[in-house]
Design an enzyme around this catalytic site. Structure first.
Site, PDB file in Angstrom:
ATOM      1  N   CYS A 173       0.816  -1.224   0.000  1.00 61.52           N
ATOM      2  CA  CYS A 173       0.000   0.000   0.000  1.00 61.52           C
ATOM      3  C   CYS A 173       0.846   1.270   0.000  1.00 61.52           C
ATOM      4  O   CYS A 173       0.538   2.231  -0.701  1.00 61.52           O
ATOM      5  CB  CYS A 173      -0.981   0.005   1.169  1.00 61.52           C
ATOM      6  SG  CYS A 173      -0.246  -0.301   2.792  1.00 61.52           S
ATOM      7  N   ASP A 216      -7.533   5.447  -1.400  1.00 64.13           N
ATOM      8  CA  ASP A 216      -7.147   4.203  -0.729  1.00 64.13           C
ATOM      9  C   ASP A 216      -6.384   3.286  -1.689  1.00 64.13           C
ATOM     10  O   ASP A 216      -6.953   2.801  -2.673  1.00 64.13           O
ATOM     11  CB  ASP A 216      -8.410   3.499  -0.218  1.00 64.13           C
ATOM     12  CG  ASP A 216      -8.102   2.424   0.803  1.00 64.13           C
ATOM     13  OD1 ASP A 216      -6.986   1.869   0.750  1.00 64.13           O
ATOM     14  OD2 ASP A 216      -8.974   2.125   1.644  1.00 64.13           O
ATOM     15  N   HIS A 256      -5.535   0.285  -1.198  1.00 64.04           N
ATOM     16  CA  HIS A 256      -5.851  -1.121  -0.959  1.00 64.04           C
ATOM     17  C   HIS A 256      -6.898  -1.672  -1.925  1.00 64.04           C
ATOM     18  O   HIS A 256      -7.240  -2.852  -1.873  1.00 64.04           O
ATOM     19  CB  HIS A 256      -6.344  -1.306   0.482  1.00 64.04           C
ATOM     20  CG  HIS A 256      -5.371  -0.818   1.520  1.00 64.04           C
ATOM     21  ND1 HIS A 256      -5.390   0.471   1.998  1.00 64.04           N
ATOM     22  CD2 HIS A 256      -4.340  -1.436   2.130  1.00 64.04           C
ATOM     23  CE1 HIS A 256      -4.418   0.625   2.884  1.00 64.04           C
ATOM     24  NE2 HIS A 256      -3.763  -0.519   2.998  1.00 64.04           N
TER      25      HIS A 256
END
Length: 472
Positions: free
Chosen positions: A305, A429, A431
């Site tokens: 990440c 994000d 992820h």
């Protein structure tokens, strides 16, 4: 060097004409003055062609052909010189419509389209009306240099809502003629012996009220050698001297042209801003690519990440023109950390995490970009960092990488009320593991506004705040 579009950049329809113009001439002498004279005369002939009745503009994805110098004569009787420019959309075939689609369907498509760009193809009639003459052949033997190249004409004008095609096409031909003048200047300025550098027109969208401008650069000459020209443009257009507007990477990307690399750009633009009492929104400035898990045929789910957040930051510096190098891969990031002595050689090719300090080191090593580090001892303290974060987005405008616990995210902006202290964070994000679908990403919150409770209230966080170079 520059052609300005005086109309607003967010209303009306963009007319964009592109097409090759063949540049050919014989140089009987290598004397610089005589060569320049021949080249200038050739450009004058091209301008005469553009102004002649042989000039033809074909509306892309349609059967409409326009002769702008014959009283704006067209192949469709319904289209007259007094037809509004935006009405041309009726005759344009979109990808989603069948070739025999009804015009009413096309009108509906036009209204729902986010972009309002009409692409035109520049052509020249090869035959003329009138009696045919017998060909005459002649043979001349002499030594000369034959120059031949294709000029990549690319002109834009933005029309107003009520502008007719007669008025708009007159402006378009004026811009086209002026662009040929600019191409002549660039060609002569950068000519080396009998070698020509092809002039390259690029469009740039400047802050309001300046709008779209077109600049002609010599193809093949890197940005590093064009700083003098950029300084002149900044002075001419009264632009600040600490932000790049005219590097090739800053060139305007037309809304109807997809990016070829497959990455989404600025997915946050589809979001609605939160409403706070006396609050203001402060956002990343410029364009970035969304990098996340599982891209580039790389399975980094569960450990990559921070690498992806770093790639998003690198893409911002690349697409603002600060750097020319490609966004680094995971392995290149790891190698950079090994090169600076932050990690051992065995780290390269591993699946080990990195954090904000490593992101700072890689930005400095690979991009020459410095960063500030903000330390927060626990997540609950982030709610009190509104002033620091708003100042960053106002002055630097770069994405922020934040790492805490085992997670990393990218902060793209904040909504903050100075009076109440309320704050929301615009989070990208890394992820996410799905397809490049901006609607899904927004609807599912992979790019979205989060409250202070988004952070682990007891975990410590480090924020990497990249500082942009003050250059043009």
């Amino acid at each position: 060097m520059v052609v300005a579009d005086s109309h607003s950049s967010d209303t009306g329809t963009i007319l964009r004409v592109r097409g090759p113009l063949e540049f050919k001439c014989h140089l009987d002498s290598t004397d610089a003055r005589l060569m320049h004279k021949v080249i200038s005369r050739t450009f004058e002939m091209l301008q005469s062609q553009v102004k002649s009745e042989s000039c033809v503009l074909s509306v892309c994805d349609s059967a409409v052909i326009v002769w702008p110098n014959r009283g704006v004569y067209t192949t469709h009787e319904e289209i007259t010189p007094h037809t509004l420019c935006e009405d041309i959309h009726q005759w344009i075939q979109s990808d989603k419509q069948e070739a025999a689609g009804k015009r009413s369907a096309k009108k509906k498509s036009k209204k729902s389209s986010a972009a309002s760009v009409i692409n035109l193809r520049l052509m020249m009639e090869a035959t003329k009306t009138g009696p045919l003459s017998a060909p005459i052949l002649s043979r001349t033997v002499q030594k000369s240099h034959f120059l031949s190249t294709t000029l990549p004409v690319d002109c834009v004008v933005r029309t107003t809502v009520n502008e007719t095609i007669k008025d708009a096409f007159e402006r378009l031909l004026e811009v086209l003629t002026h662009q040929l003048c600019e191409m002549e200047k660039v060609t002569l300025q950068h000519m080396k012996g009998t070698t020509l550098l092809v002039p390259e027109p690029l469009h740039f969208l400047l802050p309001e009220p300046k709008g779209l401008v077109t600049v002609v650069y010599p193809a093949g000459v890197p940005d590093s050698q064009l700083e003098t020209q950029r300084k002149e443009l900044h002075q001419q257009l009264e632009l600040p001297d600490d932000w790049p507007y005219f590097r090739r990477a800053n060139a305007y990307h037309f809304p109807n042209e997809p990016y070829k690399d497959g990455y989404l750009r600025n997915p946050h633009l589809v979001l609605t801003h939160p409403t706070l009492d006396n609050g203001k929104v402060y956002l990343v400035q410029g364009i970035y690519s969304y990098h996340h898990y599982m891209q580039d045929h790389m399975d980094d789910n569960g450990w990559g990440c921070a690498y992806r957040s770093l790639q998003t930051i690198c893409s911002w510096f690349q697409q603002q023109g600060y750097v020319e190098r490609a966004v680094p891969t995971h392995k290149e990031i790891q190698q950079a950390l090994a090169d600076v002595g932050d990690k051992p050689g065995s780290f390269v090719g591993s699946r080990q995490w990195i954090g904000s300090i490593e992101v700072q080191a890689v930005l400095n090593q690979l991009l020459g970009v410095t960063s500030k580090i903000m330390f927060v001892s626990q997540g609950s303290e982030l709610a009190s960092k509104g002033r620091e974060l708003t100042n960053h987005f106002l002055t630097e405008g770069t994405p922020i990488m934040i790492g805490g616990g085992v997670l990393a995210h990218t902060i793209l902006g904040v909504a903050w009320s100075e009076t109440s202290g309320q704050i929301r964070y615009l989070i990208l994000d890394p992820h996410y593991t799905g397809a490049e679908d901006s609607q899904v990403i927004a609807d599912k919150g992979w790019c979205g506004w989060k409250g202070a409770d988004f952070w682990d209230q007891t975990a410590y966080y480090n924020l990497c705040l990249p500082q942009r170079p003050k250059i043009i």
